[in-house]
Design a protein around this motif. Structure first.
Motif, PDB file in Angstrom:
ATOM      1  N   LYS A   1       6.513 -11.506  32.360  1.00 40.50           N
ATOM      2  CA  LYS A   1       7.366 -10.995  33.432  1.00 40.50           C
ATOM      3  C   LYS A   1       7.931 -12.147  34.275  1.00 40.50           C
ATOM      4  N   LYS A   2       7.082 -13.116  34.588  1.00 40.86           N
ATOM      5  CA  LYS A   2       7.521 -14.277  35.359  1.00 40.86           C
ATOM      6  C   LYS A   2       8.529 -15.091  34.567  1.00 40.86           C
ATOM      7  N   TRP A   3       8.239 -15.317  33.305  1.00 45.34           N
ATOM      8  CA  TRP A   3       9.103 -16.115  32.437  1.00 45.34           C
ATOM      9  C   TRP A   3      10.474 -15.459  32.288  1.00 45.34           C
ATOM     10  N   GLN A   4      10.494 -14.139  32.062  1.00 47.72           N
ATOM     11  CA  GLN A   4      11.757 -13.440  31.883  1.00 47.72           C
ATOM     12  C   GLN A   4      12.585 -13.399  33.155  1.00 47.72           C
ATOM     13  N   SER A   5      11.910 -13.457  34.318  1.00 48.97           N
ATOM     14  CA  SER A   5      12.640 -13.446  35.582  1.00 48.97           C
ATOM     15  C   SER A   5      13.466 -14.709  35.778  1.00 48.97           C
ATOM     16  N   LEU A   6      13.110 -15.748  35.006  1.00 49.84           N
ATOM     17  CA  LEU A   6      13.850 -17.005  35.107  1.00 49.84           C
ATOM     18  C   LEU A   6      15.093 -17.007  34.224  1.00 49.84           C
ATOM     19  N   GLY A   7      15.193 -16.015  33.348  1.00 48.06           N
ATOM     20  CA  GLY A   7      16.386 -15.831  32.541  1.00 48.06           C
ATOM     21  C   GLY A   7      16.627 -16.916  31.510  1.00 48.06           C
TER      22      GLY A   7
ATOM     23  N   SER B   1       9.490 -22.952  35.937  1.00 44.69           N
ATOM     24  CA  SER B   1      10.868 -23.370  36.232  1.00 44.69           C
ATOM     25  C   SER B   1      11.025 -24.883  36.229  1.00 44.69           C
TER      26      SER B   1
END
Length: 364
Positions: A233-239, A210
């Motif tokens: 998964k972490k990257w996509q959670s940041l949108g 982020s």
């Protein structure tokens, strides 16, 4: 010309050999080659894909602690010399070249016993166990770092550089970053931990993703196959807020990507450094602590001493040290340009030609 090449275990031993074979093929289209490796090593996947004839022998490394398996190691070593001699007698090479790894110990030693000219190539700043053993038997030793010369007989050592460097140096700028959803005209940081990734780098990147949101540069991050799902998964959670960061498991066309980025963050393997310096790229190096004699730290230090790289030790790698190091280069054009020039000065762009001339000298 008939050339037998042997090396295995890691890409750092294999890719320089592949580059050399390609170069000799251009010089001598009628040249014949055979590569001797092991069935379990990485070479068993890479070499057949390069359409290079491939033979195998069985061998394993010594355990550093007392272990019953070392008795098997001795047996396999003696048997592998016999097996290597059979391959050599059948192929009748003009020269045998070893690029590191246990397998080339048997092959190059066998060639020496059969009075065939031999060369070994040491990619790192610290000599590997196999090359140290072979040094007394071979005709010539090609090196990439001046520091390693003291590990070998002075009269045999020739500074040649890493053949992989010459192959990469000729690659031109291209819009290859489009393939990764990035803008080819935006300053780019490439981050990777080797072909399989690196847990320490991935852990810190997960915490740092982020923080790249408002940076005036973009990031291409190769996590390694085994870590990709977690990182994705972490990257996509940041949108969509993080559209200047792209995450992939692996970069197949690495040399073309390298030719189109501004800074590289990663480990300090010899082949990676050869590629980086051949292109004159600034780098932020995080040496792996899990290598023999801590040679990656010594590799990295050689570039740090020339102001071509910044080193962050694995034990000191945090979100803060990573981001500050990247910003130190990417947000300071003068620093980036100075490091770029220093890196370029350390590159040996005619490495394959130097090694080829050494081979010609021994076979004339």
């Amino acid at each position: 010309m008939r050339v037998l090449v042997s090396g295995g275990g890691t890409g750092g031993h294999i890719y320089p050999a592949v580059s050399l074979v390609k170069y000799i093929k251009k010089k001598h289209p009628d040249a014949e080659f055979i590569y001797v490796g092991t069935k379990k090593g990485l070479e068993s996947k890479i070499i057949p894909d390069q359409n290079i004839p491939f033979e195998t022998i069985e061998i394993q490394g010594f355990k550093r602690s007392l272990s019953p398996s070392n008795f098997k190691t001795v047996y396999l070593f003696l048997k592998s010399i016999s097996d290597a001699k059979k391959i050599i007698k059948k192929f009748q090479p003009d020269i045998v070249i070893g690029t590191g790894g246990y397998v080339c110990g048997s092959v190059v030693y066998a060639a020496h016993k059969l009075n065939i000219p031999t060369v070994i190539h040491e990619q790192n700043s610290v000599a590997g166990v196999t090359n140290k053993f072979l040094a007394r038997y071979v005709d010539k030793i090609g090196i990439c770092f001046s520091d390693v010369a003291s590990d070998f007989p002075k009269e045999k050592v020739v500074m040649v550089g890493n053949p992989r460097a010459q192959e990469v140096a000729g690659i031109q700028k291209s819009p290859v970053l489009n393939e990764y959803g990035l803008d080819p005209d935006t300053p780019t940081v490439l981050i990777f931990g080797g072909s399989r990734g690196a847990l320490a780098i991935n852990n810190v990147l997960l915490d740092s993703l982020s923080s790249f949101k408002d940076k005036p540069y973009q990031v291409l991050y190769a996590s390694g196959e085994i870590y990709f799902d977690e990182v994705k998964k972490k990257w996509q959670s940041l949108g969509e807020e993080l559209d200047n960061v792209k995450v992939v498991p692996y970069i197949k066309n690495m040399e073309h990507v390298l030719a189109n980025v501004d800074v590289v963050v990663g480990r300090a393997g010899a082949t990676s450094l050869a590629e980086i310096t051949s292109l004159g790229l600034p780098s932020i190096l995080i040496p792996s602590p899990n290598v023999t004699n801590d040679h990656q730290t010594k590799n990295a230090q050689s570039l740090v001493n020339k102001n071509a790289a910044i080193m962050v030790k694995n034990a000191e790698l945090t979100k803060e040290t990573l981001l500050s190091s990247i910003d130190q280069v990417m947000l300071n054009p003068n620093v980036k340009e100075q490091m770029k020039e220093a890196s370029k000065n350390e590159g040996i762009q005619d490495a394959t030609d130097r090694l080829y001339r050494l081979i010609v000298e021994l076979t004339s």
